[in-house]
Design an enzyme around this catalytic site. Structure first.
Site, PDB file in Angstrom:
ATOM      1  N   LYS A   1      -3.605 -12.889   4.095  1.00  0.00           N
ATOM      2  CA  LYS A   1      -4.139 -12.821   4.846  1.00  0.00           C
ATOM      3  C   LYS A   1      -3.612 -12.283   6.532  1.00  0.00           C
ATOM      4  O   LYS A   1      -2.317 -12.443   5.178  1.00  0.00           O
ATOM      5  CB  LYS A   1      -4.949 -13.866   5.155  1.00  0.00           C
ATOM      6  CG  LYS A   1      -3.346 -15.061   4.937  1.00  0.00           C
ATOM      7  CD  LYS A   1      -2.094 -14.869   5.897  1.00  0.00           C
ATOM      8  CE  LYS A   1      -1.634 -14.573   7.028  1.00  0.00           C
ATOM      9  NZ  LYS A   1      -0.499 -13.878   7.467  1.00  0.00           N
TER      10      LYS A   1
ATOM     11  N   TYR B   1      -4.831 -19.568  10.807  1.00  0.00           N
ATOM     12  CA  TYR B   1      -4.510 -20.533   9.673  1.00  0.00           C
ATOM     13  C   TYR B   1      -5.043 -22.036  10.761  1.00  0.00           C
ATOM     14  O   TYR B   1      -5.981 -22.451   9.899  1.00  0.00           O
ATOM     15  CB  TYR B   1      -3.333 -20.862   9.707  1.00  0.00           C
ATOM     16  CG  TYR B   1      -2.569 -20.319   8.914  1.00  0.00           C
ATOM     17  CD1 TYR B   1      -2.506 -20.935   7.718  1.00  0.00           C
ATOM     18  CD2 TYR B   1      -1.390 -18.851   9.239  1.00  0.00           C
ATOM     19  CE1 TYR B   1      -1.575 -20.240   6.884  1.00  0.00           C
ATOM     20  CE2 TYR B   1      -0.914 -18.335   8.306  1.00  0.00           C
ATOM     21  CZ  TYR B   1      -0.856 -19.254   7.096  1.00  0.00           C
ATOM     22  OH  TYR B   1       0.278 -18.020   6.122  1.00  0.00           O
TER      23      TYR B   1
HETATM   24  P1  NAD Z   1       7.039  -7.544   5.036  1.00  0.00           P
HETATM   25  O1  NAD Z   1       7.269  -6.068   6.606  1.00  0.00           O
HETATM   26  O2  NAD Z   1       7.956  -8.110   5.594  1.00  0.00           O
HETATM   27  O3  NAD Z   1       6.455  -6.991   3.727  1.00  0.00           O
HETATM   28  C1  NAD Z   1       4.582  -5.256   3.933  1.00  0.00           C
HETATM   29  C2  NAD Z   1       5.653  -5.038   2.974  1.00  0.00           C
HETATM   30  O4  NAD Z   1       4.785  -3.387   2.836  1.00  0.00           O
HETATM   31  C3  NAD Z   1       6.675  -4.426   2.761  1.00  0.00           C
HETATM   32  O5  NAD Z   1       7.699  -3.867   1.882  1.00  0.00           O
HETATM   33  C4  NAD Z   1       6.083  -2.412   3.024  1.00  0.00           C
HETATM   34  O6  NAD Z   1       7.208  -1.270   2.715  1.00  0.00           O
HETATM   35  C5  NAD Z   1       5.027  -2.325   2.946  1.00  0.00           C
HETATM   36  N1  NAD Z   1       4.294  -1.043   2.905  1.00  0.00           N
HETATM   37  C6  NAD Z   1       3.687  -0.179   3.067  1.00  0.00           C
HETATM   38  N2  NAD Z   1       2.944   0.199   3.337  1.00  0.00           N
HETATM   39  C7  NAD Z   1       3.399   0.409   4.641  1.00  0.00           C
HETATM   40  C8  NAD Z   1       2.944   1.027   6.060  1.00  0.00           C
HETATM   41  N3  NAD Z   1       2.683   2.345   6.480  1.00  0.00           N
HETATM   42  N4  NAD Z   1       4.077   0.754   7.520  1.00  0.00           N
HETATM   43  C9  NAD Z   1       5.090  -1.005   6.669  1.00  0.00           C
HETATM   44  N5  NAD Z   1       5.733  -1.239   5.613  1.00  0.00           N
HETATM   45  C10 NAD Z   1       3.765  -0.903   4.719  1.00  0.00           C
HETATM   46  O7  NAD Z   1       5.875  -7.966   5.667  1.00  0.00           O
HETATM   47  P2  NAD Z   1       5.225  -9.740   5.104  1.00  0.00           P
HETATM   48  O8  NAD Z   1       5.838 -10.561   6.133  1.00  0.00           O
HETATM   49  O9  NAD Z   1       5.964  -9.688   3.623  1.00  0.00           O
HETATM   50  O10 NAD Z   1       3.782  -9.915   5.236  1.00  0.00           O
HETATM   51  C11 NAD Z   1       2.697  -8.560   4.400  1.00  0.00           C
HETATM   52  C12 NAD Z   1       1.306  -9.244   4.001  1.00  0.00           C
HETATM   53  O11 NAD Z   1       1.749 -10.595   3.574  1.00  0.00           O
HETATM   54  C13 NAD Z   1       0.523  -9.488   5.476  1.00  0.00           C
HETATM   55  O12 NAD Z   1      -0.673  -9.098   4.989  1.00  0.00           O
HETATM   56  C14 NAD Z   1       0.145 -10.692   6.196  1.00  0.00           C
HETATM   57  O13 NAD Z   1       0.210 -11.238   6.755  1.00  0.00           O
HETATM   58  C15 NAD Z   1       0.706 -11.834   4.624  1.00  0.00           C
HETATM   59  N6  NAD Z   1       1.638 -12.648   4.752  1.00  0.00           N
HETATM   60  C16 NAD Z   1       1.345 -14.178   4.395  1.00  0.00           C
HETATM   61  C17 NAD Z   1       2.088 -15.209   4.382  1.00  0.00           C
HETATM   62  C18 NAD Z   1       1.101 -16.238   3.621  1.00  0.00           C
HETATM   63  O14 NAD Z   1       2.113 -17.746   3.880  1.00  0.00           O
HETATM   64  N7  NAD Z   1       0.491 -16.690   3.477  1.00  0.00           N
HETATM   65  C19 NAD Z   1       3.034 -15.366   4.609  1.00  0.00           C
HETATM   66  C20 NAD Z   1       3.797 -14.218   5.474  1.00  0.00           C
HETATM   67  C21 NAD Z   1       3.363 -13.178   5.273  1.00  0.00           C
END
Ligand code: NAD
Length: 371
Positions: free
Chosen positions: A137, A222
């Site tokens: 999401k 949410y």
């Molecule tokens: P994060 O920054 O920790 O991870 C993102 C990942 O994407 C990294 O490994 C990064 O290297 C990679 N990536 C690939 N291409 C990229 C680019 N061009 N720029 C930046 N990063 C790039 O973020 P996250 O917290 O893991 O969030 C990722 C997704 O998960 C988001 O869509 C967020 O909304 C979702 N999320 C959902 C929940 C949930 O509870 N459902 C919780 C946290 C995050």
């Protein structure tokens, strides 16, 4: 698809986690549960960041889903995951070559866990490769992209599921059970508070090109989604107001705080807050003519706490992503229908509402919705 019997990695994990000593002292009359023998959804994780790591750790306890591949732009992360999750070299991809996943018979689905704006192009490529898509999401950064994702998956005859983990959470489902059983009477009001204090201003969440927006896209969603499954209807109008305490940190296009309201066909209303500037803001409250139910925290990683006019909810905490992935395996492999949908259309409704919330903020007007 493979069976658990065939699936060496999972079998090994089961053997390691089996409580050997407890087994030794089981009285003969107590049956020991048979290990799961059914089909396993084999998942490649795309984007190995913070949430992907959480999902992967939770999937160690899954029975029906397992990680068999990874897609990342960082070779050192791939090496690390290969070691941790026993992933063979041939199931590792980067963002340039992952279309080749089409020919990989070890992978049924790709779970996209990258920054929001990348979900749309990545989903289209995964669908074109003929693999099911699980997407975090918000599914996209607007409804137009969301619609294209739904259409692409339909055309490719693959399933599209959105990572709505709360749709499988026990206390959340207890509220819906109570509502459906009439224990709350006619439901009239939902209040949703979703927020946290965002840190580093240089992260992708604060860059509109990657996030598509601010708190609303990330955490406000949410309450948008929660209002719908808690009330059990689709909103027909929305109003919204924005406030910024720090316009330097929260640049144009990155919302800090938005208050929004929904009206529903039955006459029920919802009042919600989305923010990047307050912690301890994770609360759902549902009020009906005969009673109430509340969850606080309502959508964090848990344990979720909840109560109703009848008393406290006592359901045990299970790591959300473990349940989510086992349930999503059932949805993909066996067409199981979840209590609350998690498909692309469900995600698309939230995108349409978020588009309307931004429109309501811009125009100051009530926006009618047709979902
Ligand atoms: P994060 O920054 O920790 O991870 C993102 C990942 O994407 C990294 O490994 C990064 O290297 C990679 N990536 C690939 N291409 C990229 C680019 N061009 N720029 C930046 N990063 C790039 O973020 P996250 O917290 O893991 O969030 C990722 C997704 O998960 C988001 O869509 C967020 O909304 C979702 N999320 C959902 C929940 C949930 O509870 N459902 C919780 C946290 C995050």
């Amino acid at each position: 698809m493979t069976t658990r019997r065939d699936f060496l990695q999972k079998l090994t994990a089961t053997a390691i986690s089996f409580p050997f000593t407890a087994h030794a002292i089981q009285p003969k009359s107590i049956a020991v549960a048979e290990p799961y023998q059914g089909p396993v959804l084999r998942v490649a994780i795309m984007g190995l960041g913070s949430y992907a790591n959480r999902v992967a750790e939770a999937m160690r306890d899954c029975k029906k889903a397992a990680i068999t591949g990874v897609i990342s732009g960082t070779p050192s992360k791939i090496k690390d995951w290969q070691g941790k999750y026993n992933i063979p070299e041939k199931n590792c991809y980067n963002y340039d070559n992952f279309d080749r996943i089409k020919d990989n018979k070890d992978i049924d689905a790709v779970y996209i866990i990258t920054p929001n704006a990348l979900h749309h192009p990545q989903c289209l490529r995964v669908a074109a490769a003929g693999k099911h898509v699980i997407c975090e999401k918000p599914m996209a950064v607007n409804a137009r992209e969301g619609q294209e994702m739904v259409d692409a998956c339909k055309k490719a005859r693959v399933k599209l599921l959105i990572g709505y983990r709360m749709h499988f959470e026990a206390k959340t489902l207890e509220v819906l059970r109570m509502r459906n059983a009439g224990e709350l009477g006619k439901v009239l009001f939902f209040e949703g508070h979703s927020g946290f204090q965002i840190g580093n201003p240089n992260q992708w969440r604060m860059n509109k090109a990657l996030s598509g927006g601010g708190a609303m896209m990330d955490i406000g969603i949410y309450s948008v989604n929660g209002a719908r499954y808690m009330i059990g209807e689709e909103p027909i109008w929305v109003t919204a107001q924005e406030t910024k305490t720090d316009p330097v940190k929260f640049k144009e296009g990155i919302d800090e705080t938005i208050l929004f309201q929904f009206g529903f066909p039955s006459g029920a209303v919802a009042s919600c807050l989305s923010t990047y500037s307050m912690n301890y803001l994770d609360r759902f409250f549902l009020n009906g003519e005969k009673g109430y139910a509340m969850l606080q925290p309502a959508t964090g990683y848990g344990p979720i706490e909840g109560r109703s006019h009848k008393g406290e909810f006592k359901h045990p905490h299970i790591t959300h992503q473990t349940t989510q992935m086992d349930e999503m395996a059932e949805i993909i492999l066996n067409n199981k229908k979840p209590v609350v949908p998690v498909d692309g259309e469900e995600g698309l409704k939230d995108m349409k509402i978020i588009d309307a919330i931004y429109e309501a903020v811009r125009s100051g007007k009530r926006i009618d919705l047709r979902l």
